[in-house]
Design a protein around this motif. Structure first.
Motif, PDB file in Angstrom:
ATOM      1  N   ASN A 154       0.814  -1.242  -0.089  1.00  0.00           N
ATOM      2  CA  ASN A 154      -0.052  -0.036   0.246  1.00  0.00           C
ATOM      3  C   ASN A 154       1.035   1.145  -0.140  1.00  0.00           C
ATOM      4  O   ASN A 154       0.714   2.074  -0.683  1.00  0.00           O
ATOM      5  N   ILE A 155       1.997   1.124   1.092  1.00  0.00           N
ATOM      6  CA  ILE A 155       2.870   2.389   0.864  1.00  0.00           C
ATOM      7  C   ILE A 155       3.430   2.601  -0.528  1.00  0.00           C
ATOM      8  O   ILE A 155       3.641   3.554  -0.767  1.00  0.00           O
ATOM      9  N   ALA A 156       4.065   1.539  -0.938  1.00  0.00           N
ATOM     10  CA  ALA A 156       4.861   1.427  -2.071  1.00  0.00           C
ATOM     11  C   ALA A 156       4.027   1.988  -3.300  1.00  0.00           C
ATOM     12  O   ALA A 156       4.387   2.873  -4.088  1.00  0.00           O
ATOM     13  N   MET A 157       2.673   1.774  -3.426  1.00  0.00           N
ATOM     14  CA  MET A 157       1.801   2.065  -4.514  1.00  0.00           C
ATOM     15  C   MET A 157       1.469   3.694  -4.215  1.00  0.00           C
ATOM     16  O   MET A 157       1.677   4.278  -5.579  1.00  0.00           O
ATOM     17  N   LYS A 158       1.429   4.085  -3.124  1.00  0.00           N
ATOM     18  CA  LYS A 158       1.382   5.602  -2.851  1.00  0.00           C
ATOM     19  C   LYS A 158       2.342   6.345  -3.131  1.00  0.00           C
ATOM     20  O   LYS A 158       2.398   7.471  -3.876  1.00  0.00           O
ATOM     21  N   ILE A 159       3.754   5.699  -2.949  1.00  0.00           N
ATOM     22  CA  ILE A 159       4.904   6.456  -3.188  1.00  0.00           C
ATOM     23  C   ILE A 159       5.059   6.709  -4.503  1.00  0.00           C
ATOM     24  O   ILE A 159       5.493   7.717  -5.202  1.00  0.00           O
ATOM     25  N   GLU A 160       5.021   5.692  -5.494  1.00  0.00           N
ATOM     26  CA  GLU A 160       5.163   5.353  -6.765  1.00  0.00           C
ATOM     27  C   GLU A 160       3.998   6.359  -7.607  1.00  0.00           C
ATOM     28  O   GLU A 160       4.446   7.286  -8.463  1.00  0.00           O
ATOM     29  N   LYS A 161       2.893   6.636  -6.931  1.00  0.00           N
ATOM     30  CA  LYS A 161       2.019   7.445  -7.719  1.00  0.00           C
ATOM     31  C   LYS A 161       2.555   8.862  -7.342  1.00  0.00           C
ATOM     32  O   LYS A 161       2.302   9.894  -8.251  1.00  0.00           O
ATOM     33  N   TYR A 162       2.861   9.193  -6.048  1.00  0.00           N
ATOM     34  CA  TYR A 162       3.277  10.687  -5.905  1.00  0.00           C
ATOM     35  C   TYR A 162       4.447  10.994  -6.735  1.00  0.00           C
ATOM     36  O   TYR A 162       4.390  11.980  -7.205  1.00  0.00           O
ATOM     37  N   LEU A 163       5.556  10.129  -6.726  1.00  0.00           N
ATOM     38  CA  LEU A 163       6.724  10.290  -7.527  1.00  0.00           C
ATOM     39  C   LEU A 163       6.207  10.786  -8.841  1.00  0.00           C
ATOM     40  O   LEU A 163       7.018  11.250  -9.652  1.00  0.00           O
ATOM     41  N   LYS A 164       5.464   9.629  -9.765  1.00  0.00           N
ATOM     42  CA  LYS A 164       5.086  10.053 -10.824  1.00  0.00           C
ATOM     43  C   LYS A 164       4.475  11.252 -11.251  1.00  0.00           C
ATOM     44  O   LYS A 164       4.918  11.779 -12.271  1.00  0.00           O
ATOM     45  N   GLY A 165       3.754  11.961 -10.568  1.00  0.00           N
ATOM     46  CA  GLY A 165       3.343  12.980 -10.401  1.00  0.00           C
ATOM     47  C   GLY A 165       4.211  14.156 -10.436  1.00  0.00           C
ATOM     48  O   GLY A 165       4.125  15.320 -10.922  1.00  0.00           O
ATOM     49  N   LYS A 166       5.428  13.842  -9.911  1.00  0.00           N
ATOM     50  CA  LYS A 166       6.465  14.788  -9.863  1.00  0.00           C
ATOM     51  C   LYS A 166       7.657  14.691 -10.973  1.00  0.00           C
ATOM     52  O   LYS A 166       8.437  15.024 -10.920  1.00  0.00           O
ATOM     53  N   GLY A 167       7.164  13.650 -11.794  1.00  0.00           N
ATOM     54  CA  GLY A 167       7.777  13.487 -13.061  1.00  0.00           C
ATOM     55  C   GLY A 167       9.138  12.320 -12.849  1.00  0.00           C
ATOM     56  O   GLY A 167      10.095  12.481 -13.445  1.00  0.00           O
ATOM     57  N   ILE A 168       9.252  11.690 -11.511  1.00  0.00           N
ATOM     58  CA  ILE A 168      10.263  10.868 -11.313  1.00  0.00           C
ATOM     59  C   ILE A 168       9.751   9.529 -11.371  1.00  0.00           C
ATOM     60  O   ILE A 168       8.953   8.785 -10.999  1.00  0.00           O
ATOM     61  N   ASP A 169      10.625   8.503 -11.956  1.00  0.00           N
ATOM     62  CA  ASP A 169      10.373   7.113 -12.510  1.00  0.00           C
ATOM     63  C   ASP A 169      11.000   6.486 -11.174  1.00  0.00           C
ATOM     64  O   ASP A 169      12.074   6.552 -10.960  1.00  0.00           O
ATOM     65  N   ALA A 170      10.031   5.726 -10.272  1.00  0.00           N
ATOM     66  CA  ALA A 170      10.610   5.070  -9.335  1.00  0.00           C
ATOM     67  C   ALA A 170      10.144   3.676  -9.262  1.00  0.00           C
ATOM     68  O   ALA A 170       8.951   3.292  -9.796  1.00  0.00           O
ATOM     69  N   LYS A 171      10.919   2.692  -8.789  1.00  0.00           N
ATOM     70  CA  LYS A 171      10.419   1.269  -8.718  1.00  0.00           C
ATOM     71  C   LYS A 171      10.676   0.935  -7.270  1.00  0.00           C
ATOM     72  O   LYS A 171      11.626   0.860  -6.647  1.00  0.00           O
ATOM     73  N   THR A 172       9.519   0.247  -6.690  1.00  0.00           N
ATOM     74  CA  THR A 172       9.646   0.022  -5.466  1.00  0.00           C
ATOM     75  C   THR A 172       9.856  -1.501  -5.383  1.00  0.00           C
ATOM     76  O   THR A 172       9.138  -2.334  -6.116  1.00  0.00           O
TER      77      THR A 172
END
Length: 94
Positions: free
Chosen positions: A19-37
């Motif tokens: 749950n935390i990982a999905m929210k972090i990925e969504k937040y960072l995507k909105g900031k233009g950062i590609d993240a893999k959790t």
């Protein structure tokens, strides 16, 4: 752009960390950062950190000492203070 690596740990490595990982990925995507959790149990976090060398480790529980930045991410679950936690993660990975 290089993909940022984030480990999210919880007691069981199950629903809470996912749950935390999905929210972090969504937040960072909105900031233009590609993240893999990657998610794991707290008991597995040190081994996973040495294996994948993440940019940051987030957790909903106490972590052992690690050689990477760590963030307590319980607020992402409750919503209370989540913005501050998201900003801390962003500041590390930007």
């Amino acid at each position: 752009m290089d993909t940022k690596k984030i480990v999210v740990a919880c007691g069981t490595g199950g629903v809470t960390s996912k749950n935390i990982a999905m929210k972090i990925e969504k937040y960072l995507k909105g900031k233009g950062i590609d993240a893999k959790t990657s998610t794991c149990r707290v008991s597995e976090v040190a081994a996973l950190v040495s294996q994948i060398h993440p940019d940051v480790v987030c957790s909903a529980t106490q972590l052992p000492p690690l050689d990477v930045p760590t963030i307590k991410a319980t607020a992402i679950l409750t919503g209370v203070g989540a913005d501050k936690v998201f900003e801390q993660i962003y500041d590390i990975v930007k």
